[in-house]
Design a protein around this motif. Structure first.
Motif, PDB file in Angstrom:
ATOM      1  N   CYS A 129      -1.066   0.761   6.346  1.00 33.13           N
ATOM      2  CA  CYS A 129      -0.621   1.684   6.336  1.00 33.13           C
ATOM      3  C   CYS A 129      -1.607   2.497   5.030  1.00 33.13           C
ATOM      4  O   CYS A 129      -2.812   3.748   6.235  1.00 33.13           O
ATOM      5  N   PHE A 130      -1.058   2.391   3.939  1.00 36.42           N
ATOM      6  CA  PHE A 130      -1.676   3.309   3.055  1.00 36.42           C
ATOM      7  C   PHE A 130      -3.395   2.394   3.548  1.00 36.42           C
ATOM      8  O   PHE A 130      -4.858   3.307   3.493  1.00 36.42           O
ATOM      9  N   TRP A 131      -4.370   1.381   3.223  1.00 40.02           N
ATOM     10  CA  TRP A 131      -5.414   1.700   3.897  1.00 40.02           C
ATOM     11  C   TRP A 131      -6.088   2.009   5.110  1.00 40.02           C
ATOM     12  O   TRP A 131      -7.319   2.220   5.018  1.00 40.02           O
ATOM     13  N   SER A 132      -5.396   2.515   6.071  1.00 39.94           N
ATOM     14  CA  SER A 132      -5.834   2.457   6.853  1.00 39.94           C
ATOM     15  C   SER A 132      -5.875   4.036   7.183  1.00 39.94           C
ATOM     16  O   SER A 132      -7.170   4.742   7.489  1.00 39.94           O
ATOM     17  N   ALA A 133      -5.341   4.916   6.316  1.00 36.34           N
ATOM     18  CA  ALA A 133      -5.722   5.935   5.978  1.00 36.34           C
ATOM     19  C   ALA A 133      -6.394   6.280   5.246  1.00 36.34           C
ATOM     20  O   ALA A 133      -6.955   6.823   5.077  1.00 36.34           O
ATOM     21  N   ALA A 134      -6.520   5.296   3.592  1.00 37.37           N
ATOM     22  CA  ALA A 134      -7.614   5.559   2.644  1.00 37.37           C
ATOM     23  C   ALA A 134      -9.116   5.353   3.251  1.00 37.37           C
ATOM     24  O   ALA A 134     -10.335   5.944   3.051  1.00 37.37           O
ATOM     25  N   LEU A 135      -9.476   4.871   4.766  1.00 41.70           N
ATOM     26  CA  LEU A 135     -10.765   3.958   5.190  1.00 41.70           C
ATOM     27  C   LEU A 135     -10.995   5.100   6.430  1.00 41.70           C
ATOM     28  O   LEU A 135     -11.987   5.114   6.413  1.00 41.70           O
ATOM     29  N   GLY A 136      -9.662   5.786   6.485  1.00 43.83           N
ATOM     30  CA  GLY A 136      -9.828   6.125   8.750  1.00 43.83           C
ATOM     31  C   GLY A 136     -10.245   5.259   9.441  1.00 43.83           C
ATOM     32  O   GLY A 136     -10.886   5.367  10.790  1.00 43.83           O
ATOM     33  N   TRP A 137      -9.523   4.099   9.278  1.00 41.58           N
ATOM     34  CA  TRP A 137      -9.802   2.871   9.803  1.00 41.58           C
ATOM     35  C   TRP A 137      -8.556   2.352  10.875  1.00 41.58           C
ATOM     36  O   TRP A 137      -7.901   2.650  10.607  1.00 41.58           O
ATOM     37  N   PRO A 138      -7.973   2.571  12.017  1.00 39.29           N
ATOM     38  CA  PRO A 138      -7.517   2.608  12.813  1.00 39.29           C
ATOM     39  C   PRO A 138      -6.727   1.196  12.474  1.00 39.29           C
ATOM     40  O   PRO A 138      -7.661   0.031  12.262  1.00 39.29           O
ATOM     41  N   LEU A 139      -5.050   1.339  12.611  1.00 43.12           N
ATOM     42  CA  LEU A 139      -4.318  -0.322  12.838  1.00 43.12           C
ATOM     43  C   LEU A 139      -4.523  -0.851  14.392  1.00 43.12           C
ATOM     44  O   LEU A 139      -4.683   0.077  15.220  1.00 43.12           O
ATOM     45  N   VAL A 140      -4.858  -1.689  14.056  1.00 45.93           N
ATOM     46  CA  VAL A 140      -5.712  -2.544  15.457  1.00 45.93           C
ATOM     47  C   VAL A 140      -4.736  -3.579  15.625  1.00 45.93           C
ATOM     48  O   VAL A 140      -4.660  -4.153  16.869  1.00 45.93           O
ATOM     49  N   TRP A 141      -3.618  -4.047  14.862  1.00 52.84           N
ATOM     50  CA  TRP A 141      -2.330  -4.097  14.539  1.00 52.84           C
ATOM     51  C   TRP A 141      -1.592  -4.307  14.074  1.00 52.84           C
ATOM     52  O   TRP A 141      -1.960  -3.813  12.432  1.00 52.84           O
ATOM     53  N   ASP A 142       0.276  -3.930  14.170  1.00 54.85           N
ATOM     54  CA  ASP A 142       0.982  -3.919  13.965  1.00 54.85           C
ATOM     55  C   ASP A 142       2.442  -4.136  14.244  1.00 54.85           C
ATOM     56  O   ASP A 142       2.889  -3.728  15.718  1.00 54.85           O
ATOM     57  N   ARG A 143       2.911  -5.298  14.574  1.00 56.97           N
ATOM     58  CA  ARG A 143       3.848  -6.196  15.091  1.00 56.97           C
ATOM     59  C   ARG A 143       4.711  -7.080  13.965  1.00 56.97           C
ATOM     60  O   ARG A 143       3.764  -7.719  12.938  1.00 56.97           O
ATOM     61  N   ASP A 144       5.696  -6.833  13.856  1.00 56.24           N
ATOM     62  CA  ASP A 144       6.644  -7.377  12.610  1.00 56.24           C
ATOM     63  C   ASP A 144       5.936  -7.273  11.523  1.00 56.24           C
ATOM     64  O   ASP A 144       5.940  -8.799  10.946  1.00 56.24           O
ATOM     65  N   GLU A 145       5.749  -6.338  10.562  1.00 57.53           N
ATOM     66  CA  GLU A 145       5.786  -6.337   9.461  1.00 57.53           C
ATOM     67  C   GLU A 145       4.159  -6.642   9.482  1.00 57.53           C
ATOM     68  O   GLU A 145       4.037  -6.475   8.090  1.00 57.53           O
ATOM     69  N   GLU A 146       3.095  -7.480  10.047  1.00 61.08           N
ATOM     70  CA  GLU A 146       1.658  -7.462   9.415  1.00 61.08           C
ATOM     71  C   GLU A 146       1.030  -6.430  10.607  1.00 61.08           C
ATOM     72  O   GLU A 146       1.569  -6.418  11.592  1.00 61.08           O
ATOM     73  N   THR A 147       0.093  -6.220   9.912  1.00 59.46           N
ATOM     74  CA  THR A 147      -0.722  -5.215  10.378  1.00 59.46           C
ATOM     75  C   THR A 147      -2.130  -5.470  10.092  1.00 59.46           C
ATOM     76  O   THR A 147      -2.919  -6.514   9.300  1.00 59.46           O
ATOM     77  N   ALA A 148      -3.146  -5.284  10.815  1.00 56.26           N
ATOM     78  CA  ALA A 148      -4.484  -5.025  10.405  1.00 56.26           C
ATOM     79  C   ALA A 148      -5.594  -3.976  10.952  1.00 56.26           C
ATOM     80  O   ALA A 148      -4.954  -2.719  11.268  1.00 56.26           O
ATOM     81  N   ILE A 149      -6.001  -4.037  10.503  1.00 58.81           N
ATOM     82  CA  ILE A 149      -7.142  -2.768  10.156  1.00 58.81           C
ATOM     83  C   ILE A 149      -8.429  -3.093  10.554  1.00 58.81           C
ATOM     84  O   ILE A 149      -8.834  -3.540  10.110  1.00 58.81           O
ATOM     85  N   GLN A 150     -10.033  -2.299  11.664  1.00 58.48           N
ATOM     86  CA  GLN A 150     -10.981  -2.223  11.676  1.00 58.48           C
ATOM     87  C   GLN A 150     -11.724  -1.271  11.665  1.00 58.48           C
ATOM     88  O   GLN A 150     -10.880   0.037  12.311  1.00 58.48           O
ATOM     89  N   SER A 151     -12.819  -0.943  11.335  1.00 61.67           N
ATOM     90  CA  SER A 151     -13.788   0.058  11.399  1.00 61.67           C
ATOM     91  C   SER A 151     -13.884   0.068  12.885  1.00 61.67           C
ATOM     92  O   SER A 151     -13.609  -0.842  13.591  1.00 61.67           O
ATOM     93  N   PRO A 152     -14.151   1.532  13.860  1.00 60.94           N
ATOM     94  CA  PRO A 152     -14.514   1.403  14.530  1.00 60.94           C
ATOM     95  C   PRO A 152     -15.878   1.779  15.404  1.00 60.94           C
ATOM     96  O   PRO A 152     -15.847   1.413  16.320  1.00 60.94           O
ATOM     97  N   ALA A 153     -16.317   1.167  14.200  1.00 64.10           N
ATOM     98  CA  ALA A 153     -17.931   0.918  14.553  1.00 64.10           C
ATOM     99  C   ALA A 153     -17.854  -0.575  14.812  1.00 64.10           C
ATOM    100  O   ALA A 153     -18.229  -1.783  14.930  1.00 64.10           O
ATOM    101  N   GLY A 154     -16.200  -1.352  15.062  1.00 66.08           N
ATOM    102  CA  GLY A 154     -16.296  -2.604  14.219  1.00 66.08           C
ATOM    103  C   GLY A 154     -16.854  -3.588  13.725  1.00 66.08           C
ATOM    104  O   GLY A 154     -16.343  -2.932  12.259  1.00 66.08           O
ATOM    105  N   GLY A 155     -17.060  -4.924  13.986  1.00 65.21           N
ATOM    106  CA  GLY A 155     -17.086  -5.766  12.620  1.00 65.21           C
ATOM    107  C   GLY A 155     -16.135  -6.061  12.191  1.00 65.21           C
ATOM    108  O   GLY A 155     -14.965  -6.464  13.077  1.00 65.21           O
ATOM    109  N   SER A 156     -16.186  -6.928  11.129  1.00 65.89           N
ATOM    110  CA  SER A 156     -14.206  -7.803  10.481  1.00 65.89           C
ATOM    111  C   SER A 156     -13.281  -6.736  10.407  1.00 65.89           C
ATOM    112  O   SER A 156     -13.315  -5.357  10.025  1.00 65.89           O
TER     113      SER A 156
END
Length: 219
Positions: A129-156
């Motif tokens: 959640c910190f990195w989502s806010a720091a970079l302005g990238w949305p959380l694209v995965w948030d389940r069972d304590e596992e999270t992932a973010i991705q640039s709105p432009a796509g990519g890794s």
């Protein structure tokens, strides 16, 4: 405004060796299309234990076995980290022992991602959640304590596996580098408010740590 992810700082005993390995494995076009640089720099101390972060290569653009064979030809080796055969991915280490995975075709989490699908990280939901806010990238995965973010432009993607966290053994060799899009002092204050910790200031920028204590640098 949020900081921009400008580079992944990759510390190495032989930066030229690893730069050549990863350029040859990823390909110049794929590496240039990541949206951030991979910057290989001399390591300040010997490697100890696993890194907190590793690459997940997809089989969306190349066959899994083709990627594994190519990596082995370039100097990688197989690595046993307790993975089970049914998990489908192949775990390898680069010429300096840094772990990475080649993920099977059809993996839903990495669907739509390029060749370097994700930077998979050992970390808590709070850090995701910190990195989502720091970079302005949305959380694209948030389940069972596992999270992932991705640039709105796509990519890794950048992902965090949740607790329990692995014990730290020495310094991790992969660090995120950010570039402030506005006033750097104001951006430091914003990151501290979000949960970062100030560590140091030098000629190469401001050294901070995320909520899990992982170092990163703001330029």
């Amino acid at each position: 405004m949020p900081s921009r992810l400008s580079a992944l700082r990759f510390e190495a005993d032989d930066p030229r060796l690893l730069d050549r390995f990863w350029t040859d494995l990823l390909g110049t076009e794929n590496r240039a299309g990541l949206g951030f640089a991979i910057r290989f720099v001399p390591a300040p101390e010997p490697r100890a234990g696993r890194n907190q972060m590793h690459f997940d290569l997809t089989s969306n653009l190349r066959d899994q076995q083709e990627t594994v064979s190519r990596a082995l030809q370039l100097g990688a080796r197989h690595l046993d980290v307790g993975q089970r055969p049914e998990e489908g991915h192949v775990v390898l280490a680069d010429p300096e022992g840094n772990e990475f995975c080649v993920v099977e075709k059809g993996n839903r989490f990495l669907a739509g991602c390029g060749y370097l699908g994700a930077l998979s990280s050992d970390g808590t939901r709070a850090t995701g959640c910190f990195w989502s806010a720091a970079l302005g990238w949305p959380l694209v995965w948030d389940r069972d304590e596992e999270t992932a973010i991705q640039s709105p432009a796509g990519g890794s993607k950048i992902s965090w596996g949740g607790p329990p966290l692995a014990a730290r053994e020495g310094r991790t060799r992969l660090h995120l580098e950010l570039t402030a899009t506005g006033d750097r002092h104001a951006e430091v204050d914003r990151l501290l408010t979000l949960g970062a910790t100030f560590l140091d200031l030098d000629d190469d920028g401001v050294l901070l740590a995320d909520p899990d204590g992982n170092e990163f640098r703001l330029h």
